[in-house]
Scaffold this active site. Structure first.
Site, PDB file in Angstrom:
ATOM      1  N   LYS A 195       0.836  -1.214   0.000  1.00 13.09           N
ATOM      2  CA  LYS A 195       0.000   0.000   0.000  1.00 13.09           C
ATOM      3  C   LYS A 195       0.863   1.254   0.000  1.00 13.09           C
ATOM      4  O   LYS A 195       0.648   2.165  -0.806  1.00 13.09           O
ATOM      5  CB  LYS A 195      -0.925   0.029   1.243  1.00 13.09           C
ATOM      6  CG  LYS A 195      -1.826  -1.179   1.389  1.00 13.09           C
ATOM      7  CD  LYS A 195      -2.705  -1.083   2.619  1.00 13.09           C
ATOM      8  CE  LYS A 195      -1.969  -1.055   3.937  1.00 13.09           C
ATOM      9  NZ  LYS A 195      -1.279  -2.312   4.282  1.00 13.09           N
TER      10      LYS A 195
ATOM     11  N   ARG B 206      -9.409   1.322   9.314  1.00 10.31           N
ATOM     12  CA  ARG B 206      -8.969  -0.034   9.657  1.00 10.31           C
ATOM     13  C   ARG B 206     -10.008  -0.802  10.450  1.00 10.31           C
ATOM     14  O   ARG B 206      -9.761  -1.942  10.834  1.00 10.31           O
ATOM     15  CB  ARG B 206      -7.705   0.067  10.502  1.00 10.31           C
ATOM     16  CG  ARG B 206      -6.437  -0.222   9.745  1.00 10.31           C
ATOM     17  CD  ARG B 206      -5.299  -0.026  10.712  1.00 10.31           C
ATOM     18  NE  ARG B 206      -4.170  -0.846  10.446  1.00 10.31           N
ATOM     19  CZ  ARG B 206      -3.136  -0.467   9.718  1.00 10.31           C
ATOM     20  NH1 ARG B 206      -3.120   0.692   9.112  1.00 10.31           N
ATOM     21  NH2 ARG B 206      -2.105  -1.257   9.585  1.00 10.31           N
TER      22      ARG B 206
ATOM     23  N   ARG C 207      11.723  -5.719   4.928  1.00  8.93           N
ATOM     24  CA  ARG C 207      11.586  -4.276   4.642  1.00  8.93           C
ATOM     25  C   ARG C 207      12.620  -3.456   5.421  1.00  8.93           C
ATOM     26  O   ARG C 207      12.906  -3.715   6.577  1.00  8.93           O
ATOM     27  CB  ARG C 207      10.179  -3.808   5.045  1.00  8.93           C
ATOM     28  CG  ARG C 207      10.021  -2.284   4.927  1.00  8.93           C
ATOM     29  CD  ARG C 207       8.597  -1.838   5.025  1.00  8.93           C
ATOM     30  NE  ARG C 207       7.890  -2.396   6.147  1.00  8.93           N
ATOM     31  CZ  ARG C 207       6.566  -2.391   6.264  1.00  8.93           C
ATOM     32  NH1 ARG C 207       5.831  -1.856   5.327  1.00  8.93           N
ATOM     33  NH2 ARG C 207       5.995  -2.920   7.319  1.00  8.93           N
TER      34      ARG C 207
ATOM     35  N   ARG D 138      11.618  -1.442  10.991  1.00  6.33           N
ATOM     36  CA  ARG D 138      10.578  -1.008  11.933  1.00  6.33           C
ATOM     37  C   ARG D 138      10.507  -1.966  13.112  1.00  6.33           C
ATOM     38  O   ARG D 138      10.637  -3.172  12.939  1.00  6.33           O
ATOM     39  CB  ARG D 138       9.216  -0.970  11.221  1.00  6.33           C
ATOM     40  CG  ARG D 138       8.913   0.351  10.554  1.00  6.33           C
ATOM     41  CD  ARG D 138       7.710   0.339   9.643  1.00  6.33           C
ATOM     42  NE  ARG D 138       6.509  -0.303  10.144  1.00  6.33           N
ATOM     43  CZ  ARG D 138       5.361  -0.385   9.470  1.00  6.33           C
ATOM     44  NH1 ARG D 138       5.275   0.163   8.267  1.00  6.33           N
ATOM     45  NH2 ARG D 138       4.316  -0.990   9.972  1.00  6.33           N
TER      46      ARG D 138
ATOM     47  N   ARG E  76      -0.279  -8.482  13.735  1.00  3.44           N
ATOM     48  CA  ARG E  76      -0.839  -7.490  12.788  1.00  3.44           C
ATOM     49  C   ARG E  76      -1.738  -8.180  11.766  1.00  3.44           C
ATOM     50  O   ARG E  76      -2.787  -7.647  11.401  1.00  3.44           O
ATOM     51  CB  ARG E  76       0.301  -6.732  12.088  1.00  3.44           C
ATOM     52  CG  ARG E  76       0.898  -5.646  12.983  1.00  3.44           C
ATOM     53  CD  ARG E  76       2.250  -5.182  12.506  1.00  3.44           C
ATOM     54  NE  ARG E  76       2.254  -4.663  11.162  1.00  3.44           N
ATOM     55  CZ  ARG E  76       3.368  -4.490  10.444  1.00  3.44           C
ATOM     56  NH1 ARG E  76       4.539  -4.797  10.968  1.00  3.44           N
ATOM     57  NH2 ARG E  76       3.300  -3.990   9.241  1.00  3.44           N
TER      58      ARG E  76
HETATM   59  P1  AP5 Z   1       4.932  -1.589   1.868  1.00  4.05           P
HETATM   60  O1  AP5 Z   1       4.595  -0.783   0.663  1.00  4.05           O
HETATM   61  O2  AP5 Z   1       5.705  -0.920   2.943  1.00  4.05           O
HETATM   62  O3  AP5 Z   1       3.596  -2.310   2.426  1.00  4.05           O
HETATM   63  P2  AP5 Z   1       2.347  -1.735   3.222  1.00  4.05           P
HETATM   64  O4  AP5 Z   1       1.124  -2.360   2.625  1.00  4.05           O
HETATM   65  O5  AP5 Z   1       2.408  -0.256   3.312  1.00  4.05           O
HETATM   66  O6  AP5 Z   1       2.616  -2.442   4.616  1.00  4.05           O
HETATM   67  P3  AP5 Z   1       2.658  -1.849   6.118  1.00  4.05           P
HETATM   68  O7  AP5 Z   1       3.398  -2.890   6.937  1.00  4.05           O
HETATM   69  O8  AP5 Z   1       3.163  -0.462   6.146  1.00  4.05           O
HETATM   70  O9  AP5 Z   1       1.168  -1.906   6.484  1.00  4.05           O
HETATM   71  P4  AP5 Z   1       0.558  -1.916   7.859  1.00  4.05           P
HETATM   72  O10 AP5 Z   1      -0.841  -1.738   7.491  1.00  4.05           O
HETATM   73  O11 AP5 Z   1       0.841  -3.125   8.674  1.00  4.05           O
HETATM   74  O12 AP5 Z   1       1.377  -0.783   8.669  1.00  4.05           O
HETATM   75  P5  AP5 Z   1       1.050   0.737   8.978  1.00  4.05           P
HETATM   76  O13 AP5 Z   1       2.295   1.517   8.904  1.00  4.05           O
HETATM   77  O14 AP5 Z   1      -0.140   1.171   8.204  1.00  4.05           O
HETATM   78  O15 AP5 Z   1       5.733  -2.897   1.359  1.00  4.05           O
HETATM   79  C1  AP5 Z   1       6.197  -3.872   2.269  1.00  4.05           C
HETATM   80  C2  AP5 Z   1       7.569  -4.409   1.797  1.00  4.05           C
HETATM   81  O16 AP5 Z   1       7.387  -5.135   0.582  1.00  4.05           O
HETATM   82  C3  AP5 Z   1       8.610  -3.322   1.479  1.00  4.05           C
HETATM   83  O17 AP5 Z   1       9.864  -3.787   1.858  1.00  4.05           O
HETATM   84  C4  AP5 Z   1       8.519  -3.140  -0.041  1.00  4.05           C
HETATM   85  O18 AP5 Z   1       9.757  -2.726  -0.599  1.00  4.05           O
HETATM   86  C5  AP5 Z   1       8.143  -4.553  -0.493  1.00  4.05           C
HETATM   87  N1  AP5 Z   1       7.267  -4.544  -1.652  1.00  4.05           N
HETATM   88  C6  AP5 Z   1       6.235  -3.680  -1.910  1.00  4.05           C
HETATM   89  N2  AP5 Z   1       5.620  -4.008  -3.066  1.00  4.05           N
HETATM   90  C7  AP5 Z   1       6.271  -5.118  -3.540  1.00  4.05           C
HETATM   91  C8  AP5 Z   1       6.093  -5.950  -4.682  1.00  4.05           C
HETATM   92  N3  AP5 Z   1       5.111  -5.702  -5.574  1.00  4.05           N
HETATM   93  N4  AP5 Z   1       6.918  -7.006  -4.843  1.00  4.05           N
HETATM   94  C9  AP5 Z   1       7.901  -7.274  -3.938  1.00  4.05           C
HETATM   95  N5  AP5 Z   1       8.126  -6.512  -2.832  1.00  4.05           N
HETATM   96  C10 AP5 Z   1       7.315  -5.469  -2.632  1.00  4.05           C
HETATM   97  O19 AP5 Z   1       0.586   0.635  10.517  1.00  4.05           O
HETATM   98  C11 AP5 Z   1       1.511   0.329  11.542  1.00  4.05           C
HETATM   99  C12 AP5 Z   1       0.807   0.364  12.884  1.00  4.05           C
HETATM  100  O20 AP5 Z   1       0.296   1.696  13.140  1.00  4.05           O
HETATM  101  C13 AP5 Z   1      -0.431  -0.545  13.028  1.00  4.05           C
HETATM  102  O21 AP5 Z   1      -0.078  -1.879  13.367  1.00  4.05           O
HETATM  103  C14 AP5 Z   1      -1.197   0.177  14.123  1.00  4.05           C
HETATM  104  O22 AP5 Z   1      -0.642  -0.081  15.397  1.00  4.05           O
HETATM  105  C15 AP5 Z   1      -0.957   1.647  13.803  1.00  4.05           C
HETATM  106  N6  AP5 Z   1      -1.993   2.186  12.894  1.00  4.05           N
HETATM  107  C16 AP5 Z   1      -1.819   2.618  11.620  1.00  4.05           C
HETATM  108  N7  AP5 Z   1      -2.980   3.033  11.083  1.00  4.05           N
HETATM  109  C17 AP5 Z   1      -3.919   2.860  12.053  1.00  4.05           C
HETATM  110  C18 AP5 Z   1      -5.319   3.078  12.092  1.00  4.05           C
HETATM  111  N8  AP5 Z   1      -6.003   3.546  11.014  1.00  4.05           N
HETATM  112  N9  AP5 Z   1      -5.986   2.801  13.236  1.00  4.05           N
HETATM  113  C19 AP5 Z   1      -5.315   2.329  14.311  1.00  4.05           C
HETATM  114  N10 AP5 Z   1      -3.996   2.064  14.335  1.00  4.05           N
HETATM  115  C20 AP5 Z   1      -3.294   2.328  13.208  1.00  4.05           C
HETATM  116 MG    MG Z   2       2.737   1.129   4.885  1.00  9.80          MG
END
Ligand code: AP5
Ligand code: MG
Length: 225
Positions: free
Chosen positions: A19, A94, A132, A165, A176
């Site tokens: 994403k 979420r 990552r 991270r 997660r």
């Molecule tokens: P990446 O693009 O970083 O993936 P992502 O979908 O953004 O994954 P996240 O881990 O960031 O999602 P998340 O939802 O768990 O975390 P968030 O920060 O939102 O890609 C991942 C890896 O794969 C990278 O290394 C990339 O290079 C590689 N890659 C990408 N595309 C690829 C491809 N096509 N092929 C191969 N490799 C690829 O949330 C973190 C925490 O914050 C949550 O757990 C929660 O505690 C809190 N939080 C965030 N939002 C909320 C909310 N709305 N409500 C409550 N708590 C929240």
């Molecule tokens: Mg992300």
């Protein structure tokens, strides 16, 4: 994009689906800012704000940060000038409380334009997240195997140090994923019923995912300006 209607999209998908990677690419192409709640929490944590310190314990456990603070943070973010043309939400909403809050925020804007959903299986999620690495200064995202920097541990863009991270360790990733299936995946049905959902195969290489996303967006009248 039509000239006077703002374009709001939610990028759905499990943790590690890509994403953030795709939202960053498309924000440039479409001129829409990426609003990543995870990035906003990490920014607050880095700056040791009250919000960051509150969010830390939840993030470290892989649990959701309480809705009230999350929703307020998004409302504030939407008041910034760069959201004039709209926004791409990444990691928000979420759960169903956040869905309702977002619907209310966008009620005067005609709601969401589209909800692209990146599909990736759980084993691939684990591989992507545990490999990552992120630049400490500019936030650029790499993968040790799938998208390595030219020099290990160093950002190609600004030479910043790459880090892992805290919540990207295997045990936290499992929670997660659990939280995703329990609280976030019901949103897929919600947006499907509203005829907003557009599935894209997120397991392809990044450039192919971008191409498919742009094709789906074009089908819905959303095109680079
Ligand atoms: P990446 O693009 O970083 O993936 P992502 O979908 O953004 O994954 P996240 O881990 O960031 O999602 P998340 O939802 O768990 O975390 P968030 O920060 O939102 O890609 C991942 C890896 O794969 C990278 O290394 C990339 O290079 C590689 N890659 C990408 N595309 C690829 C491809 N096509 N092929 C191969 N490799 C690829 O949330 C973190 C925490 O914050 C949550 O757990 C929660 O505690 C809190 N939080 C965030 N939002 C909320 C909310 N709305 N409500 C409550 N708590 C929240
Ligand atoms: Mg992300």
């Amino acid at each position: 994009m039509t000239a006077n209607k703002r374009t709001f999209m939610v990028f759905m998908g499990p943790p590690g689906a890509g994403k953030g990677t795709q939202a960053r690419i498309l924000q440039e192409k479409l001129g829409l800012p990426q609003i990543s709640t995870g990035d906003l929490f990490r920014y607050n944590l880095k700056n040791e704000t009250e919000l960051g310190l509150l969010a830390k314990s939840y993030m470290d456990a892989g649990d959701l940060v309480p809705d009230e603070v999350t929703i307020r943070m998004v409302e504030e973010r939407l008041t910034r000038a760069d959201c004039a043309p709209g926004a791409i939400f990444d990691g928000f909403p979420r759960n169903l409380v956040q869905v309702v809050a977002l619907d209310e925020m966008l009620a005067d804007e005609g709601g969401l334009s589209l909800v692209p959903m990146l599909t990736v299986d759980d084993d691939e999620v684990m591989r992507r997240i545990t490999g990552r690495r992120i630049c400490r200064t500019c936030g650029a995202v790499y993968h040790v195997e799938f998208n390595p920097p030219k020099v290990a541990g160093v950002c190609d863009i600004d030479g910043g140090e790459l880090y892992q991270r805290d919540d990207d360790k295997a045990d936290t990733v499992k929670n997660r994923l659990y939280v995703y299936y329990k609280q976030t995946s019901p949103l897929v049905g919600y947006y499907f019923a509203k005829e907003l959902l557009a599935e894209v195969d997120g397991s392809q290489p990044p450039a192919a995912v971008t191409a498919d996303l742009l094709a789906v967006l074009a089908e819905h009248g959303i095109a680079p300006g």
